[in-house]
Design a protein around this motif. Structure first.
Motif, mmCIF file in Angstrom:
data_model
loop_
_atom_site.group_PDB
_atom_site.id
_atom_site.type_symbol
_atom_site.label_atom_id
_atom_site.label_comp_id
_atom_site.label_asym_id
_atom_site.label_seq_id
_atom_site.Cartn_x
_atom_site.Cartn_y
_atom_site.Cartn_z
ATOM 1 N N PHE A 6 -5.208 5.924 -11.708
ATOM 2 C CA PHE A 6 -5.749 5.597 -10.377
ATOM 3 C C PHE A 6 -5.137 4.293 -9.860
ATOM 4 N N HIS A 7 -4.969 3.334 -10.748
ATOM 5 C CA HIS A 7 -4.348 2.070 -10.366
ATOM 6 C C HIS A 7 -2.920 2.300 -9.860
ATOM 7 N N ILE A 8 -2.185 3.162 -10.541
ATOM 8 C CA ILE A 8 -0.814 3.478 -10.111
ATOM 9 C C ILE A 8 -0.836 4.134 -8.730
ATOM 10 N N LEU A 9 -1.765 5.056 -8.516
ATOM 11 C CA LEU A 9 -1.866 5.694 -7.198
ATOM 12 C C LEU A 9 -2.171 4.669 -6.108
ATOM 13 N N GLU A 10 -3.043 3.736 -6.419
ATOM 14 C CA GLU A 10 -3.373 2.682 -5.455
ATOM 15 C C GLU A 10 -2.142 1.810 -5.162
ATOM 16 N N LEU A 11 -1.396 1.478 -6.197
ATOM 17 C CA LEU A 11 -0.169 0.699 -6.000
ATOM 18 C C LEU A 11 0.835 1.457 -5.137
ATOM 19 N N GLU A 12 0.964 2.756 -5.392
ATOM 20 C CA GLU A 12 1.876 3.577 -4.586
ATOM 21 C C GLU A 12 1.449 3.582 -3.120
ATOM 22 N N ARG A 71 6.237 -0.374 3.102
ATOM 23 C CA ARG A 71 7.488 0.230 3.593
ATOM 24 C C ARG A 71 7.344 0.677 5.052
ATOM 25 N N ASN A 72 6.187 1.185 5.403
ATOM 26 C CA ASN A 72 5.938 1.597 6.780
ATOM 27 C C ASN A 72 6.025 0.379 7.709
ATOM 28 N N HIS A 73 5.423 -0.746 7.288
ATOM 29 C CA HIS A 73 5.535 -1.977 8.072
ATOM 30 C C HIS A 73 6.998 -2.404 8.196
ATOM 31 N N ALA A 89 10.255 -8.073 -1.338
ATOM 32 C CA ALA A 89 9.843 -8.691 -2.606
ATOM 33 C C ALA A 89 8.492 -8.145 -3.061
ATOM 34 N N ARG A 90 7.587 -7.905 -2.100
ATOM 35 C CA ARG A 90 6.284 -7.329 -2.453
ATOM 36 C C ARG A 90 6.459 -5.914 -3.004
ATOM 37 N N CYS A 91 7.349 -5.162 -2.395
ATOM 38 C CA CYS A 91 7.627 -3.797 -2.893
ATOM 39 C C CYS A 91 8.164 -3.851 -4.323
ATOM 40 N N ASP A 92 9.045 -4.807 -4.587
ATOM 41 C CA ASP A 92 9.596 -4.959 -5.938
ATOM 42 C C ASP A 92 8.513 -5.339 -6.939
ATOM 43 N N ALA A 107 6.507 -2.312 -7.690
ATOM 44 C CA ALA A 107 7.259 -1.416 -8.578
ATOM 45 C C ALA A 107 7.178 -1.916 -10.022
ATOM 46 N N ASP A 108 7.261 -3.236 -10.215
ATOM 47 C CA ASP A 108 7.126 -3.794 -11.567
ATOM 48 C C ASP A 108 5.733 -3.525 -12.130
ATOM 49 N N ALA A 109 4.718 -3.701 -11.308
ATOM 50 C CA ALA A 109 3.342 -3.440 -11.755
ATOM 51 C C ALA A 109 3.167 -1.970 -12.123
ATOM 52 N N MET A 110 3.784 -1.092 -11.361
ATOM 53 C CA MET A 110 3.696 0.342 -11.664
ATOM 54 C C MET A 110 4.392 0.656 -12.985
ATOM 55 N N SER A 111 5.535 0.024 -13.240
ATOM 56 C CA SER A 111 6.248 0.230 -14.508
ATOM 57 C C SER A 111 5.402 -0.244 -15.686
ATOM 58 N N LYS A 112 4.744 -1.389 -15.516
ATOM 59 C CA LYS A 112 3.878 -1.910 -16.581
ATOM 60 C C LYS A 112 2.697 -0.971 -16.820
#
Length: 187
Positions: A111-117, A124-126, A145-148, A151-156
């Motif tokens: 669920f956390h990953i879905l929220e991050l996505e 990205r829309n902004h 930088a926020r997107c990156d 992405a790091d948080a999702m990888s973790k």
């Protein structure tokens, strides 16, 4: 391997190693593999941290896959939960409770990953809607930088799921015997 008691001190371990090494060493007619195991056992027992982990888990942290060690650390925390549980042994299944907690962690992490996505999609829309300044794109770089970071948080989080799955697999084959009938509380 060394033939020492579980509570042997450093001197007893060294003495046992020297005694066994005389005959186990390949130069003395011993087997290379046996000597290698003897030396590994000696080094393990002399290192207090490795020895404690081995005594507690049966795994040598230097020879064990990192994935297994991370799973062991996760199971160690769950074992502490069992120890602190005030219910009577036999009245609940601690192995099933550990499995449930691991499953819950996987679900929560997904669920956390879905929220991050979802957050990354909004960013990205902004980014697509913000007009760029020709000389420097400060906002674009900040949003990128926020997107990156997301992405790091999702990888973790994905790596954490793998550790949880490893811990879960380490519970395979375990069962727990529950009491047939627990005494009923006085009415």
């Amino acid at each position: 391997m060394l033939g020492v008691p579980r509570d042997a001190d450093g001197q007893a371990i060294k003495s046992a190693y020297r005694h066994r090494a005389k005959t186990a060493h390949p130069d003395s007619g011993g087997d290379v593999e046996t000597f290698s195991k003897l030396k590994a056992s000696y080094e393990l027992l002399l290192d207090p941290v490795r020895r404690k982990i081995y005594d507690d888990t049966g795994f040598d942290p230097q020879l064990t896959d990192a994935k297994d060690l991370e799973g062991l650390m996760m199971l160690d925390a769950l074992v502490n939960d069992i120890i602190l549980d005030e219910r009577q042994p036999g009245s609940f299944d601690p192995v099933a409770a550990m499995r449930r907690k691991l499953t819950d962690r996987i679900v929560n992490t997904r669920f956390h990953i879905l929220e991050l996505e979802r957050h990354r999609g909004r960013i990205r829309n902004h980014m697509d809607r913000i007009g760029r300044r020709p000389e420097s794109d400060v906002l674009g770089r900040m949003l990128s930088a926020r997107c990156d970071a997301i992405a790091d948080a999702m990888s973790k989080a994905e790596a954490e799921i793998k550790v949880i799955e490893q811990a879960y697999s380490m519970l395979e084959g375990y069962s727990y015997e529950l009491d047939a009938e627990m005494p009923k509380a006085a009415e």
